[in-house]
Design an enzyme around this catalytic site. Sequence first.
Site, PDB file in Angstrom:
ATOM      1  N   THR A   1       0.820  -1.166  -0.015  1.00 29.17           N
ATOM      2  CA  THR A   1       0.060   0.027   0.021  1.00 29.17           C
ATOM      3  C   THR A   1       0.758   1.010   0.032  1.00 29.17           C
ATOM      4  O   THR A   1       0.623   2.137  -0.875  1.00 29.17           O
ATOM      5  CB  THR A   1      -1.113  -0.029   1.360  1.00 29.17           C
TER       6      THR A   1
ATOM      7  N   HIS B   1      -8.556  -0.305   1.931  1.00 28.11           N
ATOM      8  CA  HIS B   1      -8.323  -1.505   1.950  1.00 28.11           C
ATOM      9  C   HIS B   1      -9.826  -2.319   1.498  1.00 28.11           C
ATOM     10  O   HIS B   1      -9.863  -3.417   1.918  1.00 28.11           O
ATOM     11  CB  HIS B   1      -7.811  -2.253   3.409  1.00 28.11           C
TER      12      HIS B   1
ATOM     13  N   ARG C   1      -0.282  -9.155  -3.504  1.00 29.10           N
ATOM     14  CA  ARG C   1       1.037  -9.826  -3.195  1.00 29.10           C
ATOM     15  C   ARG C   1       0.643 -11.175  -2.687  1.00 29.10           C
ATOM     16  O   ARG C   1      -0.497 -11.356  -2.255  1.00 29.10           O
ATOM     17  CB  ARG C   1       1.451  -8.850  -1.762  1.00 29.10           C
TER      18      ARG C   1
ATOM     19  N   TYR D   1       2.945  -7.245  -6.651  1.00 33.74           N
ATOM     20  CA  TYR D   1       4.063  -6.715  -5.894  1.00 33.74           C
ATOM     21  C   TYR D   1       5.515  -7.275  -6.211  1.00 33.74           C
ATOM     22  O   TYR D   1       6.395  -6.553  -6.313  1.00 33.74           O
ATOM     23  CB  TYR D   1       3.582  -7.133  -4.315  1.00 33.74           C
TER      24      TYR D   1
ATOM     25  N   SER E   1      12.801   2.992  -3.819  1.00 35.88           N
ATOM     26  CA  SER E   1      13.485   1.745  -3.459  1.00 35.88           C
ATOM     27  C   SER E   1      13.268   1.799  -1.918  1.00 35.88           C
ATOM     28  O   SER E   1      13.176   2.853  -1.163  1.00 35.88           O
ATOM     29  CB  SER E   1      14.604   1.756  -3.898  1.00 35.88           C
TER      30      SER E   1
ATOM     31  N   LYS F   1      10.869  -5.068   5.020  1.00 40.98           N
ATOM     32  CA  LYS F   1      12.095  -5.259   3.998  1.00 40.98           C
ATOM     33  C   LYS F   1      11.554  -5.427   2.661  1.00 40.98           C
ATOM     34  O   LYS F   1      12.273  -5.081   1.660  1.00 40.98           O
ATOM     35  CB  LYS F   1      12.702  -6.653   4.591  1.00 40.98           C
TER      36      LYS F   1
END
Length: 311
Positions: free
Chosen positions: A52, A122, A143, A206, A241, A275
Site C-alpha cells: 500500500t 483496503h 501480493r 507486488y 526503493s 524489508k
Amino acid sequence: MEGKEPSYASGVHMYKGIVLPNVVLDSSIEAMQTFEVRSDDIWLCTYPKSGTHWMFEIVGLILARGVPEKINRSLAIGAVETIDMTQKMPATREEELKNPLDLSPFADKIAKAPSPRVIITHLPLRFLPPKLEERGRVIYVARNPKDALNSLYNMAMRVETKPPDFSWEPLLGSFLEDKGIYGPWRDHVREFWKIRGKKNAAFFFYESMKKDPVGSVRDVAAHIGVDLTTEELQKVVEHSSFKGMSKTYATGGAGAKEGNKDFFEQIKTLPFLGKGYAGQWKDRFTVAQNEMFDKFYNEKMTAEDPTFEFE
C-alpha cells in the site's frame, strides 16, 4: 488486570460478514455509495500489507516529478474507511478513557482535499463507490498471500495497540477460515482482478514490481496520465526503493511540503516500511502450516484467478 484491558481501538468488529478493525467506521463504508469520485482521483486499493504505502510513495513521486520533498502526504496515513488516524492510538482502555479518540471520519478530510487526490483503501470493491473504475483511476496491488500475512503479523507485533493475546497461529487460522481482516483474501483480489481490463483500472503484482521497478513505475505513470522524462523516471525509481524510502523517512520530512507533518510524526510509530522482499514467509511458516496453507490456496484458486509468485 484492570487498566491493562486492550483499547477498543485495537479490536475488531463485523460488518456485513466482514471482519474490520474498530478504527473503520461502518458509516464511512455506507457513505461510499454516494461519495463523490473525481475524474482525477487515484484510488490505491490493496489487501492489507500488500504494498500500500510503497505504491503511495511511487504515485506521490510520479506526481512530484521524482522529488520526495514535493509529495503531498496529507492523505497518506489514513484510509477512506477509517477515523482520522493523525491522533495517538491508545494501547489500553485506561489510556482511551483518559484521552478519548476523535471518531471523525477520515473520509471528510478526503472529501475536502484538493485534486488530484491519492486515496488509500483496503475495502473490498463492492464496498467502494459504484462504478469507481469508470470515474476515477484505480490501482490495485496484489501480493502473494503468504508474504502478506507474514508482513501483517510483523507489523502487528511492532505496534503497542495489538491485543495482548495476539499471536501467529490464530492469525493464520482466521485467514484459512476466510475470517481474516477485511474479508477473505481470495475474494478481495478476485473482485479487482475482474475489472483489470477496464480503461481506468490497473492491476499490479507486488513481486513483479520488485523484479522490474523501472517498468512498473513507467506503467503506473502511464495509467495516471503522467509523462515522465528519463531523468524523472530514474528519480522515482531511486526514491521509491527500500533504501530511498528509508532515507526519506529518516530525514523526518526536512524541507517537505507543508501539510505533511502528521505523516512524518506517525511514521515514527506506525511501521509502514518492511524489508519487502518475496519469500520472507519461509521464516514464519512451519512445514505443517505451509502444507495446510497450500491445500487452502489450491482449493480456493481457479484458472481464472491471478497467479502468484511465492519466492
